[in-house]
Design an enzyme around this catalytic site. Structure first.
Site, PDB file in Angstrom:
ATOM      1  N   PRO A   9       0.791  -1.225   0.000  1.00  0.00           N
ATOM      2  CA  PRO A   9       0.000   0.000   0.000  1.00  0.00           C
ATOM      3  C   PRO A   9       0.827   1.281   0.000  1.00  0.00           C
ATOM      4  O   PRO A   9       1.858   1.375   0.642  1.00  0.00           O
ATOM      5  CB  PRO A   9      -0.839  -0.104   1.275  1.00  0.00           C
ATOM      6  CG  PRO A   9      -0.151  -1.096   2.135  1.00  0.00           C
ATOM      7  CD  PRO A   9       0.566  -2.026   1.213  1.00  0.00           C
ATOM      8  N   ASN A  10       0.326   2.218  -0.774  1.00  0.00           N
ATOM      9  CA  ASN A  10       0.850   3.577  -0.900  1.00  0.00           C
ATOM     10  C   ASN A  10       2.161   3.677  -1.669  1.00  0.00           C
ATOM     11  O   ASN A  10       2.634   4.784  -1.922  1.00  0.00           O
ATOM     12  CB  ASN A  10       0.988   4.257   0.472  1.00  0.00           C
ATOM     13  CG  ASN A  10      -0.348   4.366   1.165  1.00  0.00           C
ATOM     14  OD1 ASN A  10      -1.315   4.845   0.577  1.00  0.00           O
ATOM     15  ND2 ASN A  10      -0.421   3.902   2.391  1.00  0.00           N
ATOM     16  N   ARG A  17       4.943  11.063  -2.351  1.00  0.00           N
ATOM     17  CA  ARG A  17       4.616  10.781  -0.958  1.00  0.00           C
ATOM     18  C   ARG A  17       5.848  10.941  -0.074  1.00  0.00           C
ATOM     19  O   ARG A  17       6.819  10.199  -0.217  1.00  0.00           O
ATOM     20  CB  ARG A  17       4.101   9.341  -0.849  1.00  0.00           C
ATOM     21  CG  ARG A  17       3.864   8.897   0.571  1.00  0.00           C
ATOM     22  CD  ARG A  17       3.521   7.423   0.628  1.00  0.00           C
ATOM     23  NE  ARG A  17       3.345   7.028   2.015  1.00  0.00           N
ATOM     24  CZ  ARG A  17       3.703   5.866   2.503  1.00  0.00           C
ATOM     25  NH1 ARG A  17       4.237   4.953   1.720  1.00  0.00           N
ATOM     26  NH2 ARG A  17       3.519   5.591   3.772  1.00  0.00           N
ATOM     27  N   TYR A  22      10.843   8.619   1.745  1.00  0.00           N
ATOM     28  CA  TYR A  22      10.804   7.574   0.721  1.00  0.00           C
ATOM     29  C   TYR A  22      11.555   7.915  -0.559  1.00  0.00           C
ATOM     30  O   TYR A  22      11.654   7.077  -1.448  1.00  0.00           O
ATOM     31  CB  TYR A  22       9.353   7.227   0.388  1.00  0.00           C
ATOM     32  CG  TYR A  22       8.604   6.723   1.600  1.00  0.00           C
ATOM     33  CD1 TYR A  22       8.882   5.470   2.137  1.00  0.00           C
ATOM     34  CD2 TYR A  22       7.646   7.505   2.236  1.00  0.00           C
ATOM     35  CE1 TYR A  22       8.218   5.011   3.257  1.00  0.00           C
ATOM     36  CE2 TYR A  22       6.978   7.043   3.357  1.00  0.00           C
ATOM     37  CZ  TYR A  22       7.265   5.798   3.867  1.00  0.00           C
ATOM     38  OH  TYR A  22       6.613   5.353   4.978  1.00  0.00           O
ATOM     39  N   ASN A  73       7.923  -5.676  -0.750  1.00  0.00           N
ATOM     40  CA  ASN A  73       7.879  -4.531   0.155  1.00  0.00           C
ATOM     41  C   ASN A  73       6.426  -4.462   0.621  1.00  0.00           C
ATOM     42  O   ASN A  73       5.579  -3.895  -0.068  1.00  0.00           O
ATOM     43  CB  ASN A  73       8.288  -3.236  -0.541  1.00  0.00           C
ATOM     44  CG  ASN A  73       8.305  -2.061   0.417  1.00  0.00           C
ATOM     45  OD1 ASN A  73       7.685  -2.091   1.463  1.00  0.00           O
ATOM     46  ND2 ASN A  73       9.004  -1.002   0.031  1.00  0.00           N
ATOM     47  N   ALA A  76       3.036  -0.862   4.916  1.00  0.00           N
ATOM     48  CA  ALA A  76       2.378  -0.847   6.229  1.00  0.00           C
ATOM     49  C   ALA A  76       1.898  -2.227   6.666  1.00  0.00           C
ATOM     50  O   ALA A  76       1.778  -2.493   7.870  1.00  0.00           O
ATOM     51  CB  ALA A  76       1.210   0.134   6.223  1.00  0.00           C
ATOM     52  N   HIS A  79       3.696  -4.710   9.434  1.00  0.00           N
ATOM     53  CA  HIS A  79       3.499  -4.674  10.880  1.00  0.00           C
ATOM     54  C   HIS A  79       2.143  -5.216  11.319  1.00  0.00           C
ATOM     55  O   HIS A  79       1.896  -5.316  12.521  1.00  0.00           O
ATOM     56  CB  HIS A  79       3.652  -3.230  11.379  1.00  0.00           C
ATOM     57  CG  HIS A  79       4.712  -2.484  10.639  1.00  0.00           C
ATOM     58  ND1 HIS A  79       6.061  -2.761  10.800  1.00  0.00           N
ATOM     59  CD2 HIS A  79       4.640  -1.520   9.688  1.00  0.00           C
ATOM     60  CE1 HIS A  79       6.753  -1.971   9.991  1.00  0.00           C
ATOM     61  NE2 HIS A  79       5.913  -1.218   9.313  1.00  0.00           N
ATOM     62  N   ASP A  86       1.354 -15.558   6.400  1.00  0.00           N
ATOM     63  CA  ASP A  86       0.942 -16.946   6.210  1.00  0.00           C
ATOM     64  C   ASP A  86       0.986 -17.368   4.746  1.00  0.00           C
ATOM     65  O   ASP A  86       1.319 -18.514   4.433  1.00  0.00           O
ATOM     66  CB  ASP A  86      -0.451 -17.171   6.783  1.00  0.00           C
ATOM     67  CG  ASP A  86      -0.473 -17.196   8.306  1.00  0.00           C
ATOM     68  OD1 ASP A  86       0.609 -17.185   8.930  1.00  0.00           O
ATOM     69  OD2 ASP A  86      -1.590 -17.221   8.866  1.00  0.00           O
ATOM     70  N   GLU A  97      12.371  -9.513   2.000  1.00  0.00           N
ATOM     71  CA  GLU A  97      11.584  -8.349   2.402  1.00  0.00           C
ATOM     72  C   GLU A  97      12.428  -7.093   2.223  1.00  0.00           C
ATOM     73  O   GLU A  97      13.595  -7.063   2.626  1.00  0.00           O
ATOM     74  CB  GLU A  97      11.187  -8.516   3.870  1.00  0.00           C
ATOM     75  CG  GLU A  97      10.409  -7.386   4.466  1.00  0.00           C
ATOM     76  CD  GLU A  97      10.116  -7.608   5.947  1.00  0.00           C
ATOM     77  OE1 GLU A  97       9.643  -6.648   6.575  1.00  0.00           O
ATOM     78  OE2 GLU A  97      10.353  -8.711   6.484  1.00  0.00           O
ATOM     79  N   HIS A  99      12.473  -2.652   2.472  1.00  0.00           N
ATOM     80  CA  HIS A  99      11.880  -1.385   2.905  1.00  0.00           C
ATOM     81  C   HIS A  99      12.786  -0.251   2.457  1.00  0.00           C
ATOM     82  O   HIS A  99      14.012  -0.328   2.626  1.00  0.00           O
ATOM     83  CB  HIS A  99      11.709  -1.345   4.424  1.00  0.00           C
ATOM     84  CG  HIS A  99      10.777  -2.402   4.911  1.00  0.00           C
ATOM     85  ND1 HIS A  99       9.413  -2.305   4.754  1.00  0.00           N
ATOM     86  CD2 HIS A  99      11.016  -3.592   5.490  1.00  0.00           C
ATOM     87  CE1 HIS A  99       8.848  -3.405   5.243  1.00  0.00           C
ATOM     88  NE2 HIS A  99       9.800  -4.195   5.686  1.00  0.00           N
ATOM     89  N   LEU A 100      12.190   0.780   1.898  1.00  0.00           N
ATOM     90  CA  LEU A 100      12.962   1.933   1.447  1.00  0.00           C
ATOM     91  C   LEU A 100      13.614   2.658   2.615  1.00  0.00           C
ATOM     92  O   LEU A 100      14.775   3.057   2.538  1.00  0.00           O
ATOM     93  CB  LEU A 100      12.063   2.898   0.679  1.00  0.00           C
ATOM     94  CG  LEU A 100      11.529   2.354  -0.654  1.00  0.00           C
ATOM     95  CD1 LEU A 100      10.357   3.183  -1.132  1.00  0.00           C
ATOM     96  CD2 LEU A 100      12.635   2.307  -1.686  1.00  0.00           C
ATOM     97  N   SER A 101      12.867   2.842   3.686  1.00  0.00           N
ATOM     98  CA  SER A 101      13.396   3.543   4.853  1.00  0.00           C
ATOM     99  C   SER A 101      13.891   2.536   5.890  1.00  0.00           C
ATOM    100  O   SER A 101      13.560   1.355   5.831  1.00  0.00           O
ATOM    101  CB  SER A 101      12.305   4.430   5.480  1.00  0.00           C
ATOM    102  OG  SER A 101      11.288   3.634   6.050  1.00  0.00           O
ATOM    103  N   ARG A 106      12.464   4.576  12.902  1.00  0.00           N
ATOM    104  CA  ARG A 106      11.219   5.341  12.825  1.00  0.00           C
ATOM    105  C   ARG A 106      10.329   5.037  14.028  1.00  0.00           C
ATOM    106  O   ARG A 106      10.817   4.622  15.074  1.00  0.00           O
ATOM    107  CB  ARG A 106      10.531   5.020  11.492  1.00  0.00           C
ATOM    108  CG  ARG A 106      11.399   5.479  10.304  1.00  0.00           C
ATOM    109  CD  ARG A 106      10.763   5.274   8.982  1.00  0.00           C
ATOM    110  NE  ARG A 106       9.508   6.026   8.903  1.00  0.00           N
ATOM    111  CZ  ARG A 106       8.578   5.773   7.997  1.00  0.00           C
ATOM    112  NH1 ARG A 106       8.751   4.818   7.107  1.00  0.00           N
ATOM    113  NH2 ARG A 106       7.467   6.475   7.975  1.00  0.00           N
ATOM    114  N   ARG A 110       6.687   0.502  13.914  1.00  0.00           N
ATOM    115  CA  ARG A 110       7.311  -0.021  12.692  1.00  0.00           C
ATOM    116  C   ARG A 110       8.464  -0.980  12.990  1.00  0.00           C
ATOM    117  O   ARG A 110       9.029  -1.575  12.082  1.00  0.00           O
ATOM    118  CB  ARG A 110       7.826   1.133  11.830  1.00  0.00           C
ATOM    119  CG  ARG A 110       6.738   2.025  11.307  1.00  0.00           C
ATOM    120  CD  ARG A 110       7.298   3.069  10.355  1.00  0.00           C
ATOM    121  NE  ARG A 110       6.358   4.134  10.126  1.00  0.00           N
ATOM    122  CZ  ARG A 110       5.379   4.102   9.215  1.00  0.00           C
ATOM    123  NH1 ARG A 110       5.221   3.052   8.451  1.00  0.00           N
ATOM    124  NH2 ARG A 110       4.573   5.137   9.080  1.00  0.00           N
TER     125      ARG A 110
END
Length: 145
Positions: A9-10, A17, A22, A73, A76, A79, A86, A97, A99-101, A106, A110
């Site tokens: 998402p996003n 954004r 990001y 990725n 959100a 978490h 699953d 996995e 993540h950009l940040s 943070r 997170r």
């Protein structure tokens, strides 16, 4: 060798954004650069982005038999989503996995990934380069297997 790259998402809003967190690159430009990296490694990529948890679960389930690996990725959903965790566990396809940040620098919420226990590894904090690192690591693992 086919690898599915899933963005949650996003991430479709990358480039506009919160660029301080990001970055300024769009998801399209990240995917384009990653496709070039994949060509150099002799693998093909398919890309999927959704803001819907169920659609991401469906995409993971469709990888069985057709894909050698997954780069995800979960954004959100990292978490919160037992369902995505699953699904990754159920298909038993090597997954990385991304993540950009740096999620660990943070907000406290997170710091916990429900996804991390069922993946090969996690790359966080390197911006778009994290996708390339994930690809290199995953391809290296798959070639050894």
């Amino acid at each position: 060798m086919k690898i599915l790259v899933i963005n949650g998402p996003n991430l479709n809003l990358l480039g506009q954004r919160e660029p301080g967190i990001y970055g300024a690159q769009t998801l399209e430009s990240i995917n384009s650069a990653l496709s070039e990296d994949a060509s150099e490694l002799g693998v093909s990529l398919s890309f999927f982005q959704s803001n819907s948890e169920g659609e991401i679960v469906d995409a993971i389930q469709r990888t069985a038999g057709g894909f050698a690996g997954i780069i995800i990725n979960p954004a959100a959903y990292t978490h919160t989503s037992v369902a995505i965790r699953d699904a990754i566990s159920a298909v038993a396809i090597p997954t990385v996995e991304v993540h950009l940040s740096n999620v660990y620098s943070r907000e406290e919420f997170r710091h916990k990934s429900l996804i991390a226990p069922v993946v090969l590894g996690q790359i966080a904090g390197f911006g778009p380069a994290g996708y390339k690192l994930a690809l290199m690591g995953l391809v290296g693992f798959l070639k050894k297997s």
